[in-house]
Motif scaffolding. Structure first.
Motif, PDB file in Angstrom:
ATOM      1  N   ILE A   4     -27.537  -7.776  35.106  1.00 48.19           N
ATOM      2  CA  ILE A   4     -28.948  -8.148  35.268  1.00 48.19           C
ATOM      3  C   ILE A   4     -29.145  -9.466  34.526  1.00 48.19           C
ATOM      4  O   ILE A   4     -28.679  -9.613  33.393  1.00 48.19           O
ATOM      5  CB  ILE A   4     -29.844  -7.058  34.633  1.00 48.19           C
ATOM      6  CG1 ILE A   4     -29.628  -5.716  35.330  1.00 48.19           C
ATOM      7  CG2 ILE A   4     -31.319  -7.461  34.669  1.00 48.19           C
ATOM      8  CD1 ILE A   4     -29.862  -4.535  34.427  1.00 48.19           C
ATOM      9  N   ILE A   5     -29.810 -10.414  35.187  1.00 47.05           N
ATOM     10  CA  ILE A   5     -29.981 -11.737  34.570  1.00 47.05           C
ATOM     11  C   ILE A   5     -31.437 -11.935  34.162  1.00 47.05           C
ATOM     12  O   ILE A   5     -32.353 -11.712  34.961  1.00 47.05           O
ATOM     13  CB  ILE A   5     -29.568 -12.858  35.566  1.00 47.05           C
ATOM     14  CG1 ILE A   5     -28.185 -12.587  36.167  1.00 47.05           C
ATOM     15  CG2 ILE A   5     -29.619 -14.227  34.888  1.00 47.05           C
ATOM     16  CD1 ILE A   5     -27.017 -12.792  35.246  1.00 47.05           C
ATOM     17  N   GLY A  53     -24.247  -3.389  27.656  1.00 46.54           N
ATOM     18  CA  GLY A  53     -24.494  -4.404  26.634  1.00 46.54           C
ATOM     19  C   GLY A  53     -25.648  -5.332  26.970  1.00 46.54           C
ATOM     20  O   GLY A  53     -25.995  -5.532  28.144  1.00 46.54           O
ATOM     21  N   LEU A  54     -26.226  -5.884  25.911  1.00 45.62           N
ATOM     22  CA  LEU A  54     -27.261  -6.915  26.042  1.00 45.62           C
ATOM     23  C   LEU A  54     -26.665  -8.174  25.397  1.00 45.62           C
ATOM     24  O   LEU A  54     -26.385  -8.184  24.196  1.00 45.62           O
ATOM     25  CB  LEU A  54     -28.537  -6.459  25.319  1.00 45.62           C
ATOM     26  CG  LEU A  54     -29.703  -7.428  25.191  1.00 45.62           C
ATOM     27  CD1 LEU A  54     -30.108  -8.024  26.524  1.00 45.62           C
ATOM     28  CD2 LEU A  54     -30.908  -6.721  24.568  1.00 45.62           C
ATOM     29  N   VAL A 114     -26.650  -6.891  30.517  1.00 52.07           N
ATOM     30  CA  VAL A 114     -27.849  -7.720  30.638  1.00 52.07           C
ATOM     31  C   VAL A 114     -27.594  -9.081  29.999  1.00 52.07           C
ATOM     32  O   VAL A 114     -27.135  -9.162  28.857  1.00 52.07           O
ATOM     33  CB  VAL A 114     -29.046  -7.017  29.948  1.00 52.07           C
ATOM     34  CG1 VAL A 114     -30.320  -7.831  30.127  1.00 52.07           C
ATOM     35  CG2 VAL A 114     -29.234  -5.607  30.497  1.00 52.07           C
ATOM     36  N   ALA A 115     -27.879 -10.139  30.776  1.00 51.60           N
ATOM     37  CA  ALA A 115     -27.717 -11.505  30.264  1.00 51.60           C
ATOM     38  C   ALA A 115     -29.076 -12.029  29.817  1.00 51.60           C
ATOM     39  O   ALA A 115     -29.951 -12.278  30.652  1.00 51.60           O
ATOM     40  CB  ALA A 115     -27.148 -12.406  31.356  1.00 51.60           C
ATOM     41  N   GLY A 120     -25.857 -15.252  23.480  1.00 48.79           N
ATOM     42  CA  GLY A 120     -25.045 -16.475  23.513  1.00 48.79           C
ATOM     43  C   GLY A 120     -23.920 -16.449  24.534  1.00 48.79           C
ATOM     44  O   GLY A 120     -23.742 -17.399  25.309  1.00 48.79           O
ATOM     45  N   ALA A 121     -23.166 -15.362  24.573  1.00 51.11           N
ATOM     46  CA  ALA A 121     -21.989 -15.305  25.448  1.00 51.11           C
ATOM     47  C   ALA A 121     -22.367 -15.197  26.931  1.00 51.11           C
ATOM     48  O   ALA A 121     -21.513 -15.378  27.796  1.00 51.11           O
ATOM     49  CB  ALA A 121     -21.096 -14.128  25.048  1.00 51.11           C
ATOM     50  N   SER A 122     -23.644 -14.948  27.215  1.00 49.57           N
ATOM     51  CA  SER A 122     -24.044 -14.857  28.628  1.00 49.57           C
ATOM     52  C   SER A 122     -24.327 -16.233  29.223  1.00 49.57           C
ATOM     53  O   SER A 122     -24.517 -16.375  30.427  1.00 49.57           O
ATOM     54  CB  SER A 122     -25.287 -13.969  28.789  1.00 49.57           C
ATOM     55  OG  SER A 122     -26.445 -14.639  28.356  1.00 49.57           O
TER      56      SER A 122
END
Ligand code: PGA
Length: 243
Positions: A37-38, A224-225, A5-6, A228-230
């Protein structure tokens, strides 16, 4: 299914969001085994969805109102979120809990509203550094869970995310074994209390491509959720590859 998840938080408006997602889509694909998932800021979602015109990308909202509709300035209802085509909603993020004083009573109502709309709920739990240091993480988390879930909860729509508050945006994470153990205990709590087997539990808090491989290889971690890195397409795609 593994999930990534971003959570873009309050970053990326229309064009920036669209560009990021276009680059992501060129590099990674959803399939039956793993899905990204954005969660853009909700005002960007409709535009991005329209321009991208892709059925294989899943969207969610970062929050929803605890109310159905009416005089609630600034709020967006679960129904509105559903109508723009979101399938997911994030609830109980520690930033909402601390900055907007969302307590379990409010979150209970939000879960109800989201469930009524059949949105999939990504519900965050996680302890403060204080609790972690006192070895009380799981007690804190169990309370967060039992405050909002009961026998009537439709667990088919619930995904949990373990996010230690002290790991969010800090580049610090618990040790891999600690993450796995908390995930195991969360799953066990839901099984013992509600007879639900193997509820999905994502890990969030300073996940990057440099540590995602280790975290996602843990037995009880279902994805993962990513905050920052997304925001950086190439980094998000690298993380997806380790899922
Ligand atoms: P982070 O945020 O990846 O930047 O630590 C995670 C989150 O807040 O969901």
């Amino acid at each position: 299914m593994k999930l990534l998840v971003a959570n873009w938080k309050m970053n990326k408006s229309y064009n920036d969001g669209l560009k990021t997602l276009q680059s992501v889509r060129k590099k990674i694909k959803n399939n039956k085994k793993k899905r990204y998932i954005i969660l853009p800021p909700i005002q960007s979602t409709l535009y991005i969805k329209d321009k991208l015109d892709a059925k294989d990308v899943f969207f969610g909202s970062q929050d929803c109102s605890q109310y159905n509709n009416g005089a609630f300035t600034g709020d967006i209802s679960a129904e509105m979120i559903k109508k723009i085509g979101c399938k997911y909603v994030l609830l109980g993020h520690s930033e909402r809990r601390s900055l907007y004083f969302e307590d379990s009573k409010v979150l209970f109502e939000k879960i109800k509203r989201a469930s009524e709309q059949k949105l999939k709920i990504i519900f965050c739990v996680g302890e403060r550094l204080y609790d972690y240091k006192k070895n009380k993480s799981i007690q804190f988390i169990i309370k967060q869970l039992l405050d909002v879930f009961n026998e009537k909860t439709n667990f088919g729509n619930i995904i949990l995310a373990y996010e230690p508050i002290w790991a969010i945006g800090t580049s610090i994470t618990p040790k891999a074994q600690e993450i796995d153990s908390i995930h195991f205990k969360i799953k066990k709590t839901i099984k013992d209390k509600f007879n639900i087997l193997n509820i999905p539990v994502l890990y969030g808090g300073s996940v990057k491509s440099s540590n995602s491989d280790e975290i996602f290889s843990l037995k009880h971690v279902d994805g993962g959720l990513i905050g920052g890195a997304s925001l950086i397409a190439s980094e998000f795609c690298k993380i997806y590859d380790t899922l």
